[in-house]
Structures are given as C-alpha cells and as structure tokens.
Design an enzyme around this catalytic site. Structure first.
Site, PDB file in Angstrom:
ATOM      1  N   CYS A 107       0.815  -1.229   0.000  1.00 44.85           N
ATOM      2  CA  CYS A 107       0.000   0.000   0.000  1.00 44.85           C
ATOM      3  C   CYS A 107       0.842   1.270   0.000  1.00 44.85           C
ATOM      4  CB  CYS A 107      -0.929   0.020   1.211  1.00 44.85           C
ATOM      5  SG  CYS A 107      -1.977  -1.418   1.235  1.00 44.85           S
TER       6      CYS A 107
ATOM      7  N   HIS B 202      -3.922   6.991   1.084  1.00 48.01           N
ATOM      8  CA  HIS B 202      -4.125   5.662   0.513  1.00 48.01           C
ATOM      9  C   HIS B 202      -5.534   5.213   0.890  1.00 48.01           C
ATOM     10  CE1 HIS B 202      -4.065   1.467  -0.224  1.00 48.01           C
ATOM     11  NE2 HIS B 202      -4.008   1.145   1.065  1.00 48.01           N
TER      12      HIS B 202
ATOM     13  N   ASN C 216      -9.982  -0.764  -2.413  1.00 51.14           N
ATOM     14  CA  ASN C 216      -8.572  -0.529  -2.119  1.00 51.14           C
ATOM     15  C   ASN C 216      -7.743  -1.092  -3.272  1.00 51.14           C
ATOM     16  OD1 ASN C 216      -5.941  -0.705  -1.170  1.00 51.14           O
ATOM     17  ND2 ASN C 216      -6.507  -1.441   0.862  1.00 51.14           N
TER      18      ASN C 216
HETATM   19  O1  UT7 Z   1      -4.609  -1.260   2.546  1.00 46.84           O
HETATM   20  C1  UT7 Z   1      -3.918  -2.127   3.386  1.00 46.84           C
HETATM   21  C2  UT7 Z   1      -4.335  -2.141   4.703  1.00 46.84           C
HETATM   22  N1  UT7 Z   1      -5.598  -2.718   4.965  1.00 46.84           N
HETATM   23  C3  UT7 Z   1      -6.369  -2.056   5.800  1.00 46.84           C
HETATM   24  O2  UT7 Z   1      -6.062  -0.939   6.147  1.00 46.84           O
HETATM   25  C4  UT7 Z   1      -7.593  -2.773   6.345  1.00 46.84           C
HETATM   26  C5  UT7 Z   1      -7.792  -2.362   7.779  1.00 46.84           C
HETATM   27  N2  UT7 Z   1      -8.873  -3.091   8.402  1.00 46.84           N
HETATM   28  C6  UT7 Z   1     -10.154  -2.939   8.034  1.00 46.84           C
HETATM   29  O3  UT7 Z   1     -10.434  -2.183   7.136  1.00 46.84           O
HETATM   30  C7  UT7 Z   1     -11.195  -3.633   8.824  1.00 46.84           C
HETATM   31  O4  UT7 Z   1     -10.596  -4.292   9.925  1.00 46.84           O
HETATM   32  C8  UT7 Z   1     -12.030  -4.666   8.003  1.00 46.84           C
HETATM   33  C9  UT7 Z   1     -12.913  -3.920   7.037  1.00 46.84           C
HETATM   34  C10 UT7 Z   1     -11.113  -5.607   7.275  1.00 46.84           C
HETATM   35  C11 UT7 Z   1     -12.918  -5.483   8.932  1.00 46.84           C
HETATM   36  O5  UT7 Z   1     -13.757  -4.615   9.658  1.00 46.84           O
HETATM   37  P1  UT7 Z   1     -13.863  -4.737  11.228  1.00 46.84           P
HETATM   38  O6  UT7 Z   1     -14.861  -3.756  11.638  1.00 46.84           O
HETATM   39  O7  UT7 Z   1     -12.492  -4.629  11.815  1.00 46.84           O
HETATM   40  O8  UT7 Z   1     -14.455  -6.189  11.400  1.00 46.84           O
HETATM   41  P2  UT7 Z   1     -13.839  -7.419  12.205  1.00 46.84           P
HETATM   42  O9  UT7 Z   1     -12.658  -7.977  11.510  1.00 46.84           O
HETATM   43  O10 UT7 Z   1     -13.703  -7.049  13.635  1.00 46.84           O
HETATM   44  O11 UT7 Z   1     -15.022  -8.464  12.066  1.00 46.84           O
HETATM   45  C12 UT7 Z   1     -16.305  -8.219  12.648  1.00 46.84           C
HETATM   46  C13 UT7 Z   1     -17.244  -9.305  12.192  1.00 46.84           C
HETATM   47  C14 UT7 Z   1     -16.671 -10.715  12.345  1.00 46.84           C
HETATM   48  O12 UT7 Z   1     -17.723 -11.556  12.711  1.00 46.84           O
HETATM   49  P3  UT7 Z   1     -17.948 -11.967  14.260  1.00 46.84           P
HETATM   50  O13 UT7 Z   1     -16.697 -12.699  14.636  1.00 46.84           O
HETATM   51  O14 UT7 Z   1     -18.156 -10.705  14.998  1.00 46.84           O
HETATM   52  O15 UT7 Z   1     -19.156 -12.841  14.182  1.00 46.84           O
HETATM   53  C15 UT7 Z   1     -16.220 -11.056  10.962  1.00 46.84           C
HETATM   54  O16 UT7 Z   1     -16.222 -12.447  10.724  1.00 46.84           O
HETATM   55  O17 UT7 Z   1     -17.521  -9.134  10.803  1.00 46.84           O
HETATM   56  C16 UT7 Z   1     -17.278 -10.375  10.126  1.00 46.84           C
HETATM   57  N3  UT7 Z   1     -16.847 -10.090   8.775  1.00 46.84           N
HETATM   58  C17 UT7 Z   1     -17.711  -9.919   7.760  1.00 46.84           C
HETATM   59  N4  UT7 Z   1     -19.044  -9.971   7.710  1.00 46.84           N
HETATM   60  C18 UT7 Z   1     -19.624  -9.735   6.526  1.00 46.84           C
HETATM   61  C19 UT7 Z   1     -15.587  -9.920   8.292  1.00 46.84           C
HETATM   62  N5  UT7 Z   1     -15.626  -9.643   6.994  1.00 46.84           N
HETATM   63  C20 UT7 Z   1     -16.917  -9.632   6.629  1.00 46.84           C
HETATM   64  C21 UT7 Z   1     -17.603  -9.405   5.418  1.00 46.84           C
HETATM   65  N6  UT7 Z   1     -18.944  -9.466   5.402  1.00 46.84           N
HETATM   66  N7  UT7 Z   1     -16.939  -9.112   4.285  1.00 46.84           N
END
Ligand code: UT7
Length: 352
Positions: free
Chosen positions: A116, A279, A309
């Site tokens: 990134c 980014h 992204n």
């Molecule tokens: O560019 C390079 C760098 N990358 C980034 O900067 C990404 C940084 N991180 C993020 O953008 C976020 O952490 C994500 C968008 C990847 C995830 O969002 P979050 O609010 O941190 O969600 P989480 O990982 O804490 O997951 C919350 C819930 C989980 O379910 P449970 O365990 O609470 O039942 C995940 O399994 O959301 C679930 N989940 C999804 N649900 C529906 C994870 N991905 C998805 C999805 N659709 N695509």
C-alpha cells in the site's frame, strides 16, 4: 536548487464494475456490512485473460506521459510498484518497458514491493534520482490486479470485499522553480507483524518462519524445493490473509504520525494542506485522519466507494482524479500518506 515535480499523471480502471451485492452471491456478506465497515460500494475487476497488471499500467502511463508533454522515448527510468505482479519474476517494470515499446533505449526499470505504501516509496526514490541529476523523466506506476488472487469463499471475505483493480501513473521531472515540487518524503517500516497482512504462499520460505508441516513442504533430504505444495492448495493457504483489526489500529496511528512528521519537517501546519490524498484503505481510516487534522471534506480526496482498495495504485488514481476534477492547482500543498502490509508506511508533501 533542483527539486522533483509531478509533470503528468494518469489512471486506468477496468470497465467491469463489481458491486457489493455481486460479491454477496459468492460469500456470506452484504452491501450493508461492506458499506458500513469500509465505505466501499463497488470496485473494478480486470478481464481475467485480456488485461494484466502491466497492461493496465501501460494505459495509465501513456496518459501520464502525454499529459507531461513527452514522448515515450523521453522516459529514462521506470519505477513499478505492485503486490500483484504478472510474474513472480521478472517484475512488471521490464514488462511495462516492453509494452510501451521503449526497449531500444535500455533504460533501467525498478520494481518496488511495498504494497500500500509502494507509490510513496517509489516517489521518494524518484525524488532522490531527480535531485541527484541521475534521471530527467521518471515514470512511476502503481498497478494491481487483485481480482485474480482472492478467496471468493466466506473464509476470505474480510480481504476480498476490500480490494479492487486499477492503475495510476505519474511522470516525475526536475524543476528549478523555487519552493515547488516534492518538498519532503518520509518512509518507515516495522516487520514485527509481517504475516498479519500477507500473501505467504507460494513462496521460497519452505516453512522457515512457521511450522514446516503446516504447509506440507517435502522433507529436507528430498531434492529440489517447492513454492507451492498440494497441502497449501487443499488447505486453501494460497490467498492473502489479513488481521483487519490489528492493521486498522496500526494504520490510524501511523498515518497520523507520518503526516505530522512531514509537516514538522517543512514547518507547515495542517491548515496549510490544500488536499490530502490518503491511501484508500478504508473510509473510516481516512475519516479518522481527516478529523485528527481538522480538515474539511473538500481537503480530503476519497474514491474508495467506487474502486475499493487498489493498494499501490490507490494514491495515483485518487491524485489523478483530483487533478482532473480541478482540485490540484498551481501552488497547492498536496499531502500523500499511506500505510499497509509490512508494515510499511510513508508520507509526502508536494507544492504543486
Ligand atoms: O490497505 C492495506 C491495509 N488494509 C487495511 O487498512 C484494512 C484495515 N482493516 C479494516 O479495514 C477492517 O478491519 C475490516 C474492514 C477488514 C474489517 O472490519 P472490522 O470492523 O475490523 O471487522 P472485524 O474484523 O472485527 O469483524 C467483525 C465481524 C466478524 O464476525 P464476528 O466474529 O463478529 O461474528 C467477521 O467475521 O464481521 C465479520 N466479517 C464480515 N461480515 C460480513 C468480516 N468480513 C466480513 C464481510 N462481510 N466481508
């Protein structure tokens, strides 16, 4: 004194629009979840067989070169940033040189592997080459074809919904205009969490950093080695993985710190920033940074809702769009910042 300026810029995104609803057909996700957590509404996917990381870069490059008022033959160095190269090796730099039809000049081509923050790393390298007088017209490209290597099952949803394809390019040239061009760049890394946002296999690690058994590599006394084992395929360990929360937490801290570093170095203030081009990792990260520096909406360029992204391509795409929309003008102070896999992060301040 010589400094480096962006003399031309261009971008390309594939025609095919993939909505959140379309992804929800392949995995357990929803438009609502994706929009709420990331700000993404849709992304672009390249044609599987008729487009590549290099072919998209070629289109963006031709636009940038033309806007710089140059001929392709005037380019004397290529810097190519990507995490989704067409081949494991050679890198896309030489492929782009060939696609642009400029092999005769035998110019150098450098590949950057900083995910990134690849574009900012490339910008910093180009800045030093221009200032030293080594090159006159550097083509810097960020291009990604993520769609080819994502896990479209529910297991991969946290990664897959975020990423999109596209390319952005700039031409960097010397300027003697006082106070213009790239004012400062800042590059950082911390490999502590290297595997927390990574595409680990295929690779030459042979299980060195973890459990050799886990990947199913042949025993030590078996001749030869394997980048990819049947076990990796069977276990689905052939896709990028991301610890989203860890990345998010680190991103908001480092984005802020590295922008402050650039402002301190140049003795400028947040209110001096005409446009911040972060980014495009997650809209919530950009909004956090915007709030931290007290920037108005029109001072921040976001397009993640349209493209997702696009990793190394995200900053040059967003910068080019801003320029096309008339938001980048003579004398403006443009701030670029990125954070991602490695972890690596960086910032740049440019007086346009
Ligand atoms: O560019 C390079 C760098 N990358 C980034 O900067 C990404 C940084 N991180 C993020 O953008 C976020 O952490 C994500 C968008 C990847 C995830 O969002 P979050 O609010 O941190 O969600 P989480 O990982 O804490 O997951 C919350 C819930 C989980 O379910 P449970 O365990 O609470 O039942 C995940 O399994 O959301 C679930 N989940 C999804 N649900 C529906 C994870 N991905 C998805 C999805 N659709 N695509």
């Amino acid at each position: 004194m010589i400094s480096a300026k962006i003399a031309g810029l261009g971008f390309y995104v594939p025609e095919r629009i993939v909505t959140n609803d379309e992804l929800a057909q392949y995995m357990d996700t929803s438009d609502e979840w994706i929009q709420e957590r990331t700000g993404i509404k849709e992304r672009r996917y390249a044609s599987k067989h008729n487009e590549s990381t290099t072919s998209m870069a070629k289109i963006a490059s031709e636009i940038a070169i033309q806007r710089a008022g140059l001929d392709k033959k005037d380019i004397d160095f290529i810097i190519f940033a990507t995490l989704s190269p067409d081949y494991y090796f050679p890198g896309c730099g030489v492929l782009l040189q060939r696609e642009l039809g400029i092999t005769k000049t035998e110019i150098g081509a450098l590949d950057i592997r900083n995910q990134c923050s690849g574009f900012i790393y490339g910008l910093s390298v180009a800045d030093q080459f221009i200032k030293s007088g080594m090159y006159k017209n550097i083509l810097l490209v960020g291009s990604e074809k993520h769609s080819m290597g994502l896990d479209y099952s529910t297991e991969g949803r946290n990664v897959t919904v975020i990423f999109g394809d596209g390319a952005g390019a700039v031409v960097i040239q010397a300027t003697e205009e006082e106070g213009k061009g790239i004012l400062t760049t800042h590059l950082h890394s911390d490999g502590t969490h290297a595997e927390e946002l990574a595409f680990i296999s295929p690779g030459a690690h042979g299980g060195y950093f973890g459990d050799q058994e886990k990947y199913g590599f042949p025993s030590e006394d078996t001749p030869g080695g394997l980048f990819l084992t049947q076990k990796m395929i069977d276990d689905g360990k052939i896709f990028p993985n991301m610890n989203g929360q860890l990345v998010f937490k680190n991103a908001v801290v480092k984005f802020t710190k590295v922008i402050k570093e650039a402002l301190a170095k140049t003795k400028l203030k947040p209110e001096d920033i005409s446009l911040l081009v972060p980014h495009q990792a997650n809209l919530r990260i950009s909004q956090f940074v915007q709030k931290t520096f007290g920037l108005r909406d029109e001072q921040v360029q976001n397009n993640i809702e349209k493209y997702g992204n696009t990793t190394a391509a995200s900053i040059p795409i967003a910068l080019t769009e801003a320029w096309e929309e008339g938001k980048v003008n003579d004398g403006d102070l443009i701030c670029l910042a990125a954070f991602g896999s490695g972890f690596t992060w960086g910032s740049a301040l440019i007086r346009w």
